[in-house]
Scaffold this motif. Sequence first.
Motif, mmCIF file in Angstrom:
data_model
loop_
_atom_site.group_PDB
_atom_site.id
_atom_site.type_symbol
_atom_site.label_atom_id
_atom_site.label_comp_id
_atom_site.label_asym_id
_atom_site.label_seq_id
_atom_site.Cartn_x
_atom_site.Cartn_y
_atom_site.Cartn_z
ATOM 1 N N GLU A 1 2.239 1.715 -3.489
ATOM 2 C CA GLU A 1 1.192 2.215 -4.390
ATOM 3 C C GLU A 1 0.962 3.705 -4.228
ATOM 4 N N LYS A 2 1.026 4.164 -2.989
ATOM 5 C CA LYS A 2 0.861 5.603 -2.734
ATOM 6 C C LYS A 2 1.987 6.411 -3.373
ATOM 7 N N LYS A 3 3.204 5.866 -3.311
ATOM 8 C CA LYS A 3 4.352 6.565 -3.868
ATOM 9 C C LYS A 3 4.238 6.748 -5.375
ATOM 10 N N GLN B 1 0.826 -1.206 0.000
ATOM 11 C CA GLN B 1 0.000 0.000 0.000
ATOM 12 C C GLN B 1 0.861 1.257 0.000
ATOM 13 N N LYS B 2 1.973 1.225 0.744
ATOM 14 C CA LYS B 2 2.889 2.369 0.756
ATOM 15 C C LYS B 2 3.504 2.583 -0.620
#
Length: 297
Positions: free
Chosen positions: A292-294, A289-290
């Motif tokens: 993907e956010k980046k 998830q981290k």
Amino acid sequence: MAEEKKASGVWPKVKPFVNGGASGMLATCVIQPIDMIKVRIQLGQGSAGTVTKNMLKEEGVRAFYKGLSAGLLRQATYTTARLGSFKMLTNKAIEANDGKPLPLYQKALCGLTAGAIGACVGSPADLALIRMQADATLPVAQRRNYSNAFHALYRIVADEGVLALWKGAGPTVVRAMALNMGMLASYDQSVEFFKDNLGLGEAATVVGASTISGFFASACSLPFDYVKTQIQKMQPDASGKYPYTGSLDCAVKTLKSGGPFKFYTGFPVYCVRIAPHVMMTWIFLNQIQKAEKKIGL
């Protein structure tokens, strides 16, 4: 522009399924050797130390990863459906609660439902995994010699019919429901306790809560896992008769012959496997998830 809008509308819906499956598959790559030992213990080959020593001596290191393809396929189906469904169900429940946090019993009910959905989808891969792991314990004449998960599925359909893919699906579904209820309920409660009462940081909270969650998931699900394993790996005798007529018959005969503790055969190894898998699944999911956010997903 229309395609971009369509993609942006589709991704949020499939994202929980993709992330859940990916995190489960990564965790399985690490846990596979412990899972292999657990199955051998349940098949009556001795303690964890004895099984490990014999496997290394007789079959080599590669034996610990026998059935990995089926394990990955199981995660790609079971965990994808389970975690994706759970996310969708909890989102719908939160909407129904006017955006308020869900009470524990509602989370447990969502976990029960998601576990049942995931188990129905992942049952064929689970059957292939159990058979591949148990194959080396059978007499040479009875071994199925599946080369990989897809070969196992093909052979099962060809030899036994399509419905055979769901042999033992009943206990598989019940086990999944029990596991998810125990895992989710205890995990949420533990996170709240470690954060609010003890003031622990994120890393310590995840490790502690996952360990407790894994213990309760193991305690709730192992009896069903034991019955499921016995049903899935049973072979007919010379007259073509199977040792058990179904899950209930297996449970009753096991209780009569070995008592209630027979269902907890291999519990220490099973617990050691479940707890790290739960922990790593959440850690991998968090990292995905981290990432993907980046990249703006």
